[in-house]
Design an enzyme around this catalytic site. Structure first.
Site, PDB file in Angstrom:
ATOM      1  N   SER A   1      17.836  62.987 -14.859  1.00 54.54           N
ATOM      2  CA  SER A   1      19.169  62.485 -15.178  1.00 54.54           C
ATOM      3  C   SER A   1      19.707  63.192 -16.403  1.00 54.54           C
ATOM      4  O   SER A   1      18.990  63.908 -17.089  1.00 54.54           O
ATOM      5  CB  SER A   1      19.129  60.980 -15.402  1.00 54.54           C
ATOM      6  OG  SER A   1      18.475  60.726 -16.609  1.00 54.54           O
TER       7      SER A   1
ATOM      8  N   ASP B   1       9.820  66.487 -29.052  1.00 53.16           N
ATOM      9  CA  ASP B   1      10.065  66.325 -30.500  1.00 53.16           C
ATOM     10  C   ASP B   1      10.163  64.845 -30.881  1.00 53.16           C
ATOM     11  O   ASP B   1       9.788  64.453 -31.976  1.00 53.16           O
ATOM     12  CB  ASP B   1      11.338  67.077 -30.916  1.00 53.16           C
ATOM     13  CG  ASP B   1      12.537  66.735 -30.032  1.00 53.16           C
ATOM     14  OD1 ASP B   1      12.345  66.552 -28.807  1.00 53.16           O
ATOM     15  OD2 ASP B   1      13.656  66.637 -30.566  1.00 53.16           O
TER      16      ASP B   1
ATOM     17  N   SER C   1      37.806  40.550  22.563  1.00 48.58           N
ATOM     18  CA  SER C   1      37.426  39.359  23.321  1.00 48.58           C
ATOM     19  C   SER C   1      38.697  38.561  23.591  1.00 48.58           C
ATOM     20  O   SER C   1      39.522  38.380  22.694  1.00 48.58           O
ATOM     21  CB  SER C   1      36.435  38.526  22.497  1.00 48.58           C
ATOM     22  OG  SER C   1      36.228  37.278  23.123  1.00 48.58           O
TER      23      SER C   1
ATOM     24  N   SER D   1      33.253  47.065  24.136  1.00 53.20           N
ATOM     25  CA  SER D   1      32.972  48.470  23.766  1.00 53.20           C
ATOM     26  C   SER D   1      33.858  48.916  22.598  1.00 53.20           C
ATOM     27  O   SER D   1      34.759  49.732  22.775  1.00 53.20           O
ATOM     28  CB  SER D   1      33.116  49.408  24.974  1.00 53.20           C
ATOM     29  OG  SER D   1      34.268  49.132  25.721  1.00 53.20           O
TER      30      SER D   1
HETATM   31  N1  LIG Z   1      30.041  38.235  17.776  1.00 49.29           N
HETATM   32  C1  LIG Z   1      30.634  38.460  18.945  1.00 49.29           C
HETATM   33  N2  LIG Z   1      31.538  39.448  19.069  1.00 49.29           N
HETATM   34  C2  LIG Z   1      32.144  39.689  20.250  1.00 49.29           C
HETATM   35  N3  LIG Z   1      31.876  38.998  21.353  1.00 49.29           N
HETATM   36  C3  LIG Z   1      30.966  37.990  21.292  1.00 49.29           C
HETATM   37  C4  LIG Z   1      30.316  37.693  20.088  1.00 49.29           C
HETATM   38  N4  LIG Z   1      29.455  36.678  20.307  1.00 49.29           N
HETATM   39  C5  LIG Z   1      29.554  36.354  21.600  1.00 49.29           C
HETATM   40  N5  LIG Z   1      30.472  37.125  22.211  1.00 49.29           N
HETATM   41  C6  LIG Z   1      30.778  37.103  23.656  1.00 49.29           C
HETATM   42  O1  LIG Z   1      30.202  38.291  24.193  1.00 49.29           O
HETATM   43  C7  LIG Z   1      31.174  39.010  24.942  1.00 49.29           C
HETATM   44  C8  LIG Z   1      31.235  40.469  24.510  1.00 49.29           C
HETATM   45  O2  LIG Z   1      30.131  41.174  24.916  1.00 49.29           O
HETATM   46  P1  LIG Z   1      30.225  42.726  25.147  1.00 49.29           P
HETATM   47  O3  LIG Z   1      28.911  43.122  25.709  1.00 49.29           O
HETATM   48  O4  LIG Z   1      31.441  43.041  25.913  1.00 49.29           O
HETATM   49  O5  LIG Z   1      30.388  43.274  23.647  1.00 49.29           O
HETATM   50  S1  LIG Z   1      30.184  44.761  23.128  1.00 49.29           S
HETATM   51  O6  LIG Z   1      30.849  45.641  24.091  1.00 49.29           O
HETATM   52  O7  LIG Z   1      28.777  45.021  23.013  1.00 49.29           O
HETATM   53  O8  LIG Z   1      30.866  44.784  21.833  1.00 49.29           O
HETATM   54  C9  LIG Z   1      32.509  38.402  24.649  1.00 49.29           C
HETATM   55  O9  LIG Z   1      33.097  38.275  25.921  1.00 49.29           O
HETATM   56  P2  LIG Z   1      34.657  38.613  26.204  1.00 49.29           P
HETATM   57  O10 LIG Z   1      35.379  37.516  25.547  1.00 49.29           O
HETATM   58  O11 LIG Z   1      34.749  38.591  27.700  1.00 49.29           O
HETATM   59  O12 LIG Z   1      34.983  39.950  25.643  1.00 49.29           O
HETATM   60  C10 LIG Z   1      32.218  37.076  23.997  1.00 49.29           C
HETATM   61  O13 LIG Z   1      32.376  36.059  24.922  1.00 49.29           O
HETATM   62  N1  LIG Z   2      48.897  39.663  30.772  1.00 49.82           N
HETATM   63  C1  LIG Z   2      47.679  39.138  30.755  1.00 49.82           C
HETATM   64  N2  LIG Z   2      46.639  39.857  31.199  1.00 49.82           N
HETATM   65  C2  LIG Z   2      45.395  39.315  31.161  1.00 49.82           C
HETATM   66  N3  LIG Z   2      45.123  38.087  30.709  1.00 49.82           N
HETATM   67  C3  LIG Z   2      46.131  37.330  30.256  1.00 49.82           C
HETATM   68  C4  LIG Z   2      47.454  37.831  30.252  1.00 49.82           C
HETATM   69  N4  LIG Z   2      48.235  36.898  29.743  1.00 49.82           N
HETATM   70  C5  LIG Z   2      47.445  35.837  29.455  1.00 49.82           C
HETATM   71  N5  LIG Z   2      46.178  36.081  29.760  1.00 49.82           N
HETATM   72  C6  LIG Z   2      45.045  35.149  29.561  1.00 49.82           C
HETATM   73  O1  LIG Z   2      44.202  35.667  28.562  1.00 49.82           O
HETATM   74  C7  LIG Z   2      42.881  35.293  28.821  1.00 49.82           C
HETATM   75  C8  LIG Z   2      42.009  36.567  28.842  1.00 49.82           C
HETATM   76  O2  LIG Z   2      40.656  36.207  28.978  1.00 49.82           O
HETATM   77  P1  LIG Z   2      39.592  37.191  29.586  1.00 49.82           P
HETATM   78  O3  LIG Z   2      40.147  37.868  30.771  1.00 49.82           O
HETATM   79  O4  LIG Z   2      38.326  36.425  29.741  1.00 49.82           O
HETATM   80  O5  LIG Z   2      39.477  38.245  28.423  1.00 49.82           O
HETATM   81  P2  LIG Z   2      38.279  39.201  28.054  1.00 49.82           P
HETATM   82  O6  LIG Z   2      37.498  39.456  29.305  1.00 49.82           O
HETATM   83  O7  LIG Z   2      38.931  40.432  27.523  1.00 49.82           O
HETATM   84  O8  LIG Z   2      37.503  38.473  27.025  1.00 49.82           O
HETATM   85  C9  LIG Z   2      42.854  34.568  30.144  1.00 49.82           C
HETATM   86  O9  LIG Z   2      42.858  33.189  29.909  1.00 49.82           O
HETATM   87  C10 LIG Z   2      44.166  35.008  30.762  1.00 49.82           C
HETATM   88  O10 LIG Z   2      44.677  34.051  31.657  1.00 49.82           O
END
Ligand SMILES: Nc1ncnc2c1ncn2[C@@H]1O[C@H](COP(=O)(O)OS(=O)(=O)O)[C@@H](OP(=O)(O)O)[C@H]1O
Ligand SMILES: Nc1ncnc2c1ncn2[C@@H]1O[C@H](COP(=O)(O)OP(=O)(O)O)[C@@H](O)[C@H]1O
Length: 631
Positions: free
Chosen positions: A35, A171, A472, A544
């Site tokens: 250092s 020193d 989500s 994703s």
């Molecule tokens: N911490 C946290 N963050 C995000 N999502 C959560 C978490 N914990 C549980 N869940 C539920 O897991 C679903 C997402 O899983 P994925 O495999 O799509 O996530 S990822 O692509 O690996 O980021 C996601 O489903 P979707 O709502 O259909 O997207 C959630 O229902």
């Molecule tokens: N234009 C739209 N397209 C898709 N989902 C919609 C739309 N408007 C409202 N929704 C509602 O948003 C929610 C989306 O949930 P989901 O399909 O399970 O989302 P994800 O799989 O991305 O978590 C559902 O309850 C759906 O009915």
């Protein structure tokens, strides 16, 4: 020492002789570790000053700087020479590698000044990767510190075999032999553990100059060299590593039809016209025809020489290939065990693809497993799922194509690599290859008679992957389901992979940390690929969240096969919908790492389709996907 005195009485022949000596005298590259408090900057500043390497203008700047900033009552403060930037000075630390040049009658020197601050291990690694000697500074009053271990470890990791242990500030301990002796004994133990073969310890006062340029009368009990004597005389040549001739091809020189040369710097061994060579990874063979240089053809070229080879046969060779001794060729592999020092601000995530640059070649690579990380202060192995900035890990690496290589211990050029982030192009790791993993050679592709095209043809469709990405609750599942139903109704063969479902089976071991998400997507992308190979239209509905993994998924497929569908729903809207009540939980602190709340979502930059769920109903958006697909 220093520049020759070109006075009129200096005989012209003496000047010529001096210049000749200067031209041909050897170069030593070294780094300094320790250092600012250890006296590192003073040591280097003084070496530079006393070897008269300073230009006059630098000197006058130094004098006025010393008056303004100096800590030494208007005397020249040598430390100011190195702490060049004012921002660094204000922090009191040196934050980048500073390369300095000086020379004596015997040698030329390039010194990389490596900072001692905890955070800047990566700078030190940068300096160490090209150095032959490390000067490790220790304050005689403090003895060996954690940073002494850390710096020595990194130096050894990057192949430095010679250490000058400078026990400074003697020193201030009354030039006491016992103090020196105890520090040296401790260091020798450490060096033995680290495999540093050559250690020279020097009792030093960089400030007063004891044992710096000349030996000091204050240490009558010491009969070793001064720092400068050591640097001038140490034999740090690596010696023949035992590996044969290696030339990583830097570029192909083809000025006209008649000349085809392969230019690069000899990385190991030597070469003569007539030698048998093999080109790797292709394995094609020929003989050396000529060794061409700017100064004429050579009969022999050795390590470190930049040359252009021509061959007796016309071979297809490109940048990144290695021309090697046909009788002692390097191994070629795509899976390795390697040490890596992580330099990225974002953590290393296993499974994520990076660019790997080795020699003159760049390939795609990912870490398949972090076996352990290493505590750089104690060298203890620790369990790890990811590597953070400045951490060292021992990992398995997988490359997307085989490369010729050497163990780092045998060749820094063909065993050292860097990893580059594919989005930002930043260097995120420096690594050293240890050995190839055997399994690489034992797994072969099984040829299948019925291929993807045949399977798709019988289904009357083109295989596709519709990759739905979004927050989500954005609407991925809703829209993917609608698309699936319609395609099915039209007679297409489809399948849906949904995050929620796959996480109950194949991926039930994975949670929601960054590294688990990377692995989640890697696996589902591989499954999608198998399904596309089966001729299906696959609908993948996963959050994703990272660009890097979506890109990795895309690259598994043929152009046009992968369709990225961004379900574009603002966080506020998804949170308002809160279909599963997860946002409420995340806001209440009952669910950690929730996407959009305390885990990132990286918006796609070039998705084939961007669907706005606020302005359009789900049915309408599903139809847009179908239209895109059937267009
Ligand atoms: N911490 C946290 N963050 C995000 N999502 C959560 C978490 N914990 C549980 N869940 C539920 O897991 C679903 C997402 O899983 P994925 O495999 O799509 O996530 S990822 O692509 O690996 O980021 C996601 O489903 P979707 O709502 O259909 O997207 C959630 O229902
Ligand atoms: N234009 C739209 N397209 C898709 N989902 C919609 C739309 N408007 C409202 N929704 C509602 O948003 C929610 C989306 O949930 P989901 O399909 O399970 O989302 P994800 O799989 O991305 O978590 C559902 O309850 C759906 O009915």
């Amino acid at each position: 020492m220093g520049a020759p005195t070109t006075t009129s009485e200096t005989a012209a022949s003496e000047v010529a002789a001096y210049l000749q000596r200067h031209e041909t005298k050897g170069l030593l590259r070294f780094i300094t570790c320790g250092s600012v408090d250890d006296g590192k900057s003073t040591l280097i500043g003084r070496l530079l000053f006393e070897s008269r390497a300073l230009f006059d203008d630098q000197l006058s700047a130094l004098e006025s700087d010393s008056r303004r900033h100096g800590t030494r009552n208007g005397e020249i403060d040598y430390a100011l020479l190195l702490d060049g930037l004012s921002a660094e000075r204000e922090q009191g630390i040196t934050i980048d590698v500073a390369y300095r040049f000086f020379s004596t009658d015997k040698r030329k020197f390039i010194v990389a000044d490596c900072p001692g601050h905890e955070q800047y291990t990566r700078n030190m690694a940068t300096g160490a990767s090209t150095a032959d000697v490390a000067v490790v500074l220790v304050d005689a009053r403090k003895g060996l510190l954690a940073q002494t271990r850390r710096h020595s470890y990194i130096a050894s990791l990057l192949g430095i075999r010679h250490v000058l242990l400078a026990v400074n500030k003697m020193d201030l301990v009354g030039f006491d032999f016992a103090v020196f002796d105890e520090i040296v004994a401790g260091y020798r133990e450490l060096a033995a553990q680290l495999g540093i073969a050559h250690v020279q310890a020097v009792p030093l006062s960089a400030l007063q100059g004891d044992n710096l340029m000349q030996r000091s009368a204050n240490t009558p009990w010491y009969d070793g060299p001064s720092v400068l004597e050591y640097l001038e005389n140490v034999d740090a040549t690596r010696g023949a590593s035992g590996i044969g001739f290696r030339l990583p091809v830097q570029w192909v020189n083809r000025p006209d039809q008649d000349f085809r040369g392969f230019a690069g710097t000899v990385a190991a061994g030597s070469v003569k016209p007539g030698d048998d060579i093999v080109v790797l990874p292709s394995g094609r063979r020929s003989k050396v025809a000529r060794i061409v240089t700017a100064g004429g053809d050579l009969d022999l070229a050795g390590e470190g020489q930049a040359v252009t080879l021509t061959l007796q046969d016309e071979l297809d060779i490109s940048r990144g290939d290695v021309i090697a001794d046909a009788h002692k060729p390097p191994q070629v592999s795509d899976q390795f065990a390697a040490h890596m020092l992580w330099m990225g601000d974002q953590a290393l995530l296993p499974g994520r693809p990076y660019w790997l640059k080795i020699g003159t070649r760049t390939v795609s690579a990912s870490v398949t497993e972090i076996k352990h990380k290493i505590d750089v202060n104690t060298q203890e192995p620790l369990a790890a799922k990811h590597l953070e900035l400045n951490e060292v890990g021992y990992c398995n690496l997988y490359l997307d194509q085989p490369v010729p290589f050497e163990a780092y211990a045998d060749s820094r050029t063909l065993g050292g690599f860097i990893l580059i982030d594919r989005q930002s192009n930043a260097t995120v790791a420096a690594g050293t290859l240890e050995f190839a993993l055997r399994r690489a050679g034992n797994i072969h592709w099984q040829h299948l008679d019925v291929d993807k095209t045949a399977r798709a043809r019988i289904k009357g469709q083109k295989p596709r992957v519709l990759w739905f990405t979004g927050l989500s609750g954005s609407g991925k599942s809703t829209i993917a389901n609608l698309v699936d139903k319609r395609l099915h109704g039209l007679g297409y063969h489809t399948f849906i992979l949904d995050g929620d479902n796959v996480r109950h089976g194949l991926n039930k071991d994975l949670g929601f940390t960054d590294e688990d998400r990377v692995e989640n997507i890697r696996r589902v992308a591989e499954v999608a690929k198998l399904m596309a190979d089966a001729g299906l239209i696959v609908l993948v509905s996963f959050i994703s969240p990272f660009r890097a993994e979506r890109r990795m998924a895309r690259e598994l497929f043929a152009p046009g096969e992968f369709v990225e569908v961004f379900i574009d729903t603002p966080l506020a809207v998804a949170e308002e919908r809160d279909v599963k009540g997860l946002y409420a939980k995340a806001r209440a602190g009952q669910l950690r790492n929730f996407t959009g709340i305390d885990s990132p979502y990286e918006i796609p930059e070039a998705a084939e389709l961007q669907l706005d769920t606020v302005s359009d109903p789900a049915e309408h958006l599903a139809q847009r996907v179908i239209d895109f697909l059937l267009d």
